[in-house]
Motif scaffolding. Sequence first.
Motif, PDB file in Angstrom:
ATOM      1  N   GLN A 127      20.342 -27.431  -7.778  1.00  0.00           N
ATOM      2  CA  GLN A 127      21.351 -26.546  -8.354  1.00  0.00           C
ATOM      3  C   GLN A 127      21.455 -25.259  -7.548  1.00  0.00           C
ATOM      4  N   ILE A 128      20.283 -24.724  -7.164  1.00  0.00           N
ATOM      5  CA  ILE A 128      20.282 -23.516  -6.328  1.00  0.00           C
ATOM      6  C   ILE A 128      20.965 -23.799  -4.997  1.00  0.00           C
ATOM      7  N   ALA A 129      20.654 -24.964  -4.400  1.00  0.00           N
ATOM      8  CA  ALA A 129      21.265 -25.331  -3.129  1.00  0.00           C
ATOM      9  C   ALA A 129      22.773 -25.455  -3.256  1.00  0.00           C
ATOM     10  N   ASN A 130      23.226 -25.984  -4.381  1.00  0.00           N
ATOM     11  CA  ASN A 130      24.669 -26.113  -4.591  1.00  0.00           C
ATOM     12  C   ASN A 130      25.347 -24.747  -4.713  1.00  0.00           C
ATOM     13  N   GLN A 131      24.636 -23.796  -5.322  1.00  0.00           N
ATOM     14  CA  GLN A 131      25.181 -22.437  -5.416  1.00  0.00           C
ATOM     15  C   GLN A 131      25.326 -21.825  -4.020  1.00  0.00           C
ATOM     16  N   PHE A 132      24.308 -22.034  -3.198  1.00  0.00           N
ATOM     17  CA  PHE A 132      24.369 -21.528  -1.836  1.00  0.00           C
ATOM     18  C   PHE A 132      25.467 -22.238  -1.055  1.00  0.00           C
ATOM     19  N   SER A 133      25.607 -23.531  -1.274  1.00  0.00           N
ATOM     20  CA  SER A 133      26.632 -24.306  -0.588  1.00  0.00           C
ATOM     21  C   SER A 133      28.029 -23.815  -0.962  1.00  0.00           C
ATOM     22  N   ALA A 134      28.226 -23.487  -2.242  1.00  0.00           N
ATOM     23  CA  ALA A 134      29.512 -22.959  -2.697  1.00  0.00           C
ATOM     24  C   ALA A 134      29.790 -21.612  -2.034  1.00  0.00           C
ATOM     25  N   MET A 135      28.748 -20.804  -1.881  1.00  0.00           N
ATOM     26  CA  MET A 135      28.928 -19.516  -1.229  1.00  0.00           C
ATOM     27  C   MET A 135      29.269 -19.705   0.249  1.00  0.00           C
ATOM     28  N   LEU A 137      30.902 -22.187   1.521  1.00  0.00           N
ATOM     29  CA  LEU A 137      32.304 -22.604   1.554  1.00  0.00           C
ATOM     30  C   LEU A 137      33.228 -21.404   1.363  1.00  0.00           C
ATOM     31  N   GLN A 138      32.891 -20.524   0.437  1.00  0.00           N
ATOM     32  CA  GLN A 138      33.716 -19.347   0.182  1.00  0.00           C
ATOM     33  C   GLN A 138      33.770 -18.440   1.411  1.00  0.00           C
ATOM     34  N   ILE A 139      32.619 -18.281   2.079  1.00  0.00           N
ATOM     35  CA  ILE A 139      32.566 -17.439   3.277  1.00  0.00           C
ATOM     36  C   ILE A 139      33.392 -18.060   4.400  1.00  0.00           C
ATOM     37  N   ASN A 140      33.289 -19.377   4.569  1.00  0.00           N
ATOM     38  CA  ASN A 140      34.097 -20.042   5.594  1.00  0.00           C
ATOM     39  C   ASN A 140      35.590 -19.895   5.311  1.00  0.00           C
ATOM     40  N   LYS A 141      35.975 -19.968   4.042  1.00  0.00           N
ATOM     41  CA  LYS A 141      37.378 -19.771   3.679  1.00  0.00           C
ATOM     42  C   LYS A 141      37.821 -18.346   4.005  1.00  0.00           C
ATOM     43  N   GLU A 142      36.938 -17.386   3.766  1.00  0.00           N
ATOM     44  CA  GLU A 142      37.260 -15.994   4.066  1.00  0.00           C
ATOM     45  C   GLU A 142      37.465 -15.817   5.573  1.00  0.00           C
ATOM     46  N   PHE A 143      36.571 -16.414   6.364  1.00  0.00           N
ATOM     47  CA  PHE A 143      36.705 -16.329   7.825  1.00  0.00           C
ATOM     48  C   PHE A 143      38.004 -16.984   8.289  1.00  0.00           C
ATOM     49  N   ALA A 144      38.355 -18.116   7.669  1.00  0.00           N
ATOM     50  CA  ALA A 144      39.598 -18.807   8.037  1.00  0.00           C
ATOM     51  C   ALA A 144      40.817 -17.936   7.733  1.00  0.00           C
ATOM     52  N   LYS A 145      40.771 -17.230   6.612  1.00  0.00           N
ATOM     53  CA  LYS A 145      41.881 -16.339   6.235  1.00  0.00           C
ATOM     54  C   LYS A 145      42.033 -15.218   7.259  1.00  0.00           C
ATOM     55  N   TRP A 146      40.895 -14.646   7.701  1.00  0.00           N
ATOM     56  CA  TRP A 146      40.973 -13.581   8.700  1.00  0.00           C
ATOM     57  C   TRP A 146      41.629 -14.087   9.980  1.00  0.00           C
ATOM     58  N   SER A 147      41.262 -15.300  10.381  1.00  0.00           N
ATOM     59  CA  SER A 147      41.833 -15.865  11.610  1.00  0.00           C
ATOM     60  C   SER A 147      43.328 -16.099  11.458  1.00  0.00           C
ATOM     61  N   LEU A 148      43.736 -16.612  10.300  1.00  0.00           N
ATOM     62  CA  LEU A 148      45.155 -16.863  10.061  1.00  0.00           C
ATOM     63  C   LEU A 148      45.952 -15.562  10.042  1.00  0.00           C
ATOM     64  N   ASP A 149      45.314 -14.489   9.582  1.00  0.00           N
ATOM     65  CA  ASP A 149      45.963 -13.179   9.559  1.00  0.00           C
ATOM     66  C   ASP A 149      45.962 -12.509  10.930  1.00  0.00           C
ATOM     67  N   ASN A 150      45.250 -13.139  11.906  1.00  0.00           N
ATOM     68  CA  ASN A 150      45.160 -12.637  13.285  1.00  0.00           C
ATOM     69  C   ASN A 150      44.573 -11.229  13.373  1.00  0.00           C
ATOM     70  N   ALA A 195      20.680 -11.160   3.529  1.00  0.00           N
ATOM     71  CA  ALA A 195      20.934 -10.610   2.194  1.00  0.00           C
ATOM     72  C   ALA A 195      19.938 -11.201   1.208  1.00  0.00           C
ATOM     73  N   ASP A 196      19.702 -10.489   0.115  1.00  0.00           N
ATOM     74  CA  ASP A 196      18.712 -10.939  -0.869  1.00  0.00           C
ATOM     75  C   ASP A 196      19.209 -12.102  -1.710  1.00  0.00           C
ATOM     76  N   ASN A 197      20.532 -12.290  -1.788  1.00  0.00           N
ATOM     77  CA  ASN A 197      21.092 -13.353  -2.616  1.00  0.00           C
ATOM     78  C   ASN A 197      22.506 -13.665  -2.142  1.00  0.00           C
ATOM     79  N   PRO A 198      23.098 -14.769  -2.596  1.00  0.00           N
ATOM     80  CA  PRO A 198      24.445 -15.138  -2.133  1.00  0.00           C
ATOM     81  C   PRO A 198      25.510 -14.085  -2.413  1.00  0.00           C
ATOM     82  N   GLU A 199      25.423 -13.414  -3.558  1.00  0.00           N
ATOM     83  CA  GLU A 199      26.418 -12.404  -3.897  1.00  0.00           C
ATOM     84  C   GLU A 199      26.390 -11.246  -2.895  1.00  0.00           C
TER      85      GLU A 199
END
Length: 362
Positions: A127-135, A137-150, A195-199
Amino acid sequence: MNNYISKVHRIDYGACTKTVSGYTWDGFTEIDEHTHVVAAVYEKVLTKLSKYSDSRISLISIISSGFCYQSGSNIELELQFPNGLVMEVDCGLILLEKDGIPTNDIFEVGSDIDFLLEECEYRDINQIANQFSAMRLQINKEFAKWSLDNDAHVDLIDFKMKLTSEWQEHFTPAVEMIVNCLDEALIPSKRVIEADNPEDALKEVMALHKEIKTRTKLKVKFGLEGADGTIDLITLRSLLNSDGSPMPVEGYLNSIKDPSRNTNLESHRGHLYLVRSFHDSVHIFFNYNYIRISDQSFPSIVCSNASGKPITDYITHRFLTSEVIIKTMTSVTEYGRQYIEIFVEQPKFYYCRGTGRFWATE
């Protein structure tokens, strides 16, 4: 029986890799017979994990750092979860005999693994691993948005959970990310974010966005001028005349291609500047637009009248010219020593990493 711990299988090919800090087994190579610590830890971990039949978590590396026969070696393990997430576990110091053969501390690693598996079961590590995995994914989506925004480009190279050497008292995985982004010299390079935690990891990422966005804009701005960045006059003269004699392009080209190779250079948002001390007839220290001269002083009237004048009216050094203008000059005393502190204005130049050329910004 735990339903998420795998049986780990030895893969019998390749060789153990010796690194600067010790030895690393990468999960795909045979253990070198001379790397006693790594080999012994591998056998112990293999024995412990082989008790569990379900293939859900695998051992992918053993890292032996700070290798020293007289003191010991610090052991870190990396475990991989089904979702591809990696957890690094610090098992602490393994003490050695004089001949380098591991002592009974190896058995402590085995006990640590037992305890770790129990903690994984108790705390539902999947469950902890899944929380980290979700984070992740969220970070990768954020990076993708930055790239799309150039406006910023950042690649996530690695994302792992980390258990420090105190994990037996505090079983709270921290986060370590390795990203590839523009550094202060506006060169794509690896950067470690912890960081101390995913958040908190997400907060670190968002804080990174503003700086990388600024660097990206500057890189584009310099590129329009055919340049890779700027360099000030003092720093330029230090490259062209480092030891008092003219320096050919080949002598300084590597310094501007990769400023991190030159311990006297620093970068900030694409600008190269000198940080260096000289102990000639006087002790003089340069740090961008700041100059300090040790064991010297001027009367206060001289300092107050120096503003706006060429620094060469007061100081002679091969890095200085009349184009370096004094903004402020003061004489100070610290711990019984006298200093002259000067802030200056100086010309800037564009530079090209490919050719080693410099030209005026104005």
